[in-house]
Design an enzyme around this catalytic site. Structure first.
Site, PDB file in Angstrom:
ATOM      1  CB  SER A 146       1.304   3.743  -3.111  1.00  0.00           C
ATOM      2  OG  SER A 146       2.425   3.636  -2.283  1.00  0.00           O
ATOM      3  CG  ASP A 366       5.709  22.736  15.210  1.00  0.00           C
ATOM      4  OD1 ASP A 366       4.787  22.175  15.826  1.00  0.00           O
ATOM      5  OD2 ASP A 366       5.698  23.939  14.886  1.00  0.00           O
ATOM      6  CG  HIS A 418       3.139  -1.117  -3.606  1.00  0.00           C
ATOM      7  ND1 HIS A 418       2.383  -0.886  -2.475  1.00  0.00           N
ATOM      8  CD2 HIS A 418       3.477   0.114  -4.071  1.00  0.00           C
ATOM      9  CE1 HIS A 418       2.269   0.417  -2.272  1.00  0.00           C
ATOM     10  NE2 HIS A 418       2.923   1.050  -3.223  1.00  0.00           N
TER      11      HIS A 418
END
Length: 438
Positions: A146, A366, A418
């Site tokens: 993952s 940022d 998953h």
């Protein structure tokens, strides 16, 4: 580097702790240092085996603490590797970051200056510091589940020459979508998975609606003291993306109500069970920095704030609106998936103190790029990726595009969800290793 050595099931275990800068790119170490921990497991007779470093999923989760080294994916890798289990910075024994330690950094601006350094770019530099110490700077193999695959993709972007091979399981990140686009896609994946769940468990749709309507009209409290809301209850849909998720949810929904003094209430056992699932006390970073892992991910996406993308996108996909009427049978009504919402920082006691930092991170712009597509298109590192067809966490389509760009051999399967490496990790890793050696 500090090292403690012990034995487990005939294997030698070295626990390594290394002091590293908070910001690897700041030569004067303005923010100081933190400890990063990695556990090295050496199989009997494997002292000269090559290293493979495992990057855990998450973000915000520590590496596994294995009890059985003979089976599963760790057992498979130990047949030919010394396995390194990294506690990513801020987790486990790597200077854990939670409400106590985060608030100790100072005001919200100081907290954000530390939290921004918990993404894959700094995690990879931690790995590089260990590579210098443990492997004399020689290249090594890496694997990741993952979010661990996100770490690998950053590694390939900035240090491709450090890697001999790469193995992904459910973690091939999107490179061409911002957070809004990605969350819109994940909601669509959860909707599809929800329809399949309702087909397999016919009573689930009505039961979920019944519980949510009840929570909107009756005060029910979790064992940790806070009122349970319907919107928080719906977060249990994260289980839809796990191999045993349908069955686990079926059991949970079978008998949630009791009658007390003639009044319908949720049982204390039910509330206790879901309270453990819904609390972020064990991993607050998962809630705090989850959306930040998608911010400014590539140079083309620079300067974008996530601005609570999952919260904003939910109303765009039918069935997920926060204020949806559970009694309206003409409209779909779904649980949610791997999505983080601003109101969680009011409702979850484990997150309340972190709300100012979470709000600031959602507006932060940022961010340095995590992935460099132009570099990834040119890398020549053997690699393979398990990509799960119905994955609601890391969707299929962008995963395939990224795998093609990097040159990974794809293992696309609908056999697993998953959580595939927890179901048959040995089989998945055997297949991926065969693929890169073919």
């Amino acid at each position: 580097m500090r090292t403690e050595t012990w034995r487990l099931q005939g294997h030698t275990v070295h626990d390594h702790t290394l002091e590293v800068p908070w910001d690897h790119h700041d030569p004067v170490k303005t923010l100081g240092t933190l400890d990063v921990f990695v556990r090295e497991i050496v199989p009997p007779g494997g002292e000269d085996y090559p290293y493979i470093m495992f990057f855990q999923g998450g973000p915000g989760g520590r590496s596994p603490r294995p009890l059985n080294l003979e089976g599963g994916w760790i057992g498979r890798l130990l047949k030919e590797y010394r396995v390194l289990l990294l506690d990513q910075r801020g987790t486990g024994r790597s200077t854990r970051q939670d409400a106590h330690t985060i608030l100790a950094h100072g005001d919200v601006e100081a907290q954000v200056q530390h939290l921004r350094l918990l993404r894959t770019d700094q995690i990879v530099e931690d790995a590089e510091a260990f590579r210098a110490e443990l492997n004399d700077g020689k290249p090594w193999a890496v694997c990741g589940q993952s979010y661990g695959g996100f770490c690998i993709t950053t590694y390939l972007s900035y240090h491709p020459d450090a890697l001999t091979s790469v193995l992904y399981t459910g973690g091939t990140p999107t490179l061409d979508q911002n957070a809004d686009e990605l969350y819109r896609l994940t909601y669509a994946k959860v909707a599809k998975r929800s329809r399949e769940f309702y087909q397999q468990v016919p009573f689930a749709d009505a039961r979920i609606r019944e519980i949510c309507h009840h929570l909107d009209n009756v005060e029910e409290f979790l064992p940790t003291g806070e009122r349970l809301t319907s919107r928080r209850f719906r977060m249990l849909g994260i289980n839809l993306g796990r191999d045993t998720g349908f069955t686990a949810l079926r059991y949970l929904l079978e008998d949630p109500f009791v009658t007390v003094g003639g009044e319908k209430r949720l049982s204390l056992g039910f509330l206790n069970e879901i309270g453990a699932d819904l609390s972020f006390a064990g991993g607050p970073l998962y809630g705090l920095i989850h959306e930040a892992i998608y911010a400014g991910a590539t140079p083309a996406l620079a300067g974008q704030a996530t601005n609570w993308a999952a919260h904003r996108m939910r109303a765009e996909v039918p069935g997920f609106a926060e204020d949806a009427d559970s009694r309206n049978l003409n409209e779909p009504f779904y649980l949610t998936g791997e999505h983080i919402y601003p109101w969680q920082f009011d409702e979850d006691p484990a997150l309340r103190a972190l709300k100012p930092a979470a709000m600031a991170l959602a507006q932060y712009t940022d961010w340095p790029p995590l992935y460099l597509p132009e570099v990834l298109a040119e890398v020549d590192v053997p690699g393979a990726a398990a990509i799960y067809y119905d994955d609601i966490f890391v969707p299929l389509e962008p995963s395939i595009r990224t795998a093609e760009l990097i040159g990974l051999k794809p293992y696309i399967t609908n056999v697993f969800q998953h959580s595939g490496i927890g179901t048959d990790g040995a089989g998945i890793y055997s297949r991926l290793l065969d693929m890169i050696r073919a």
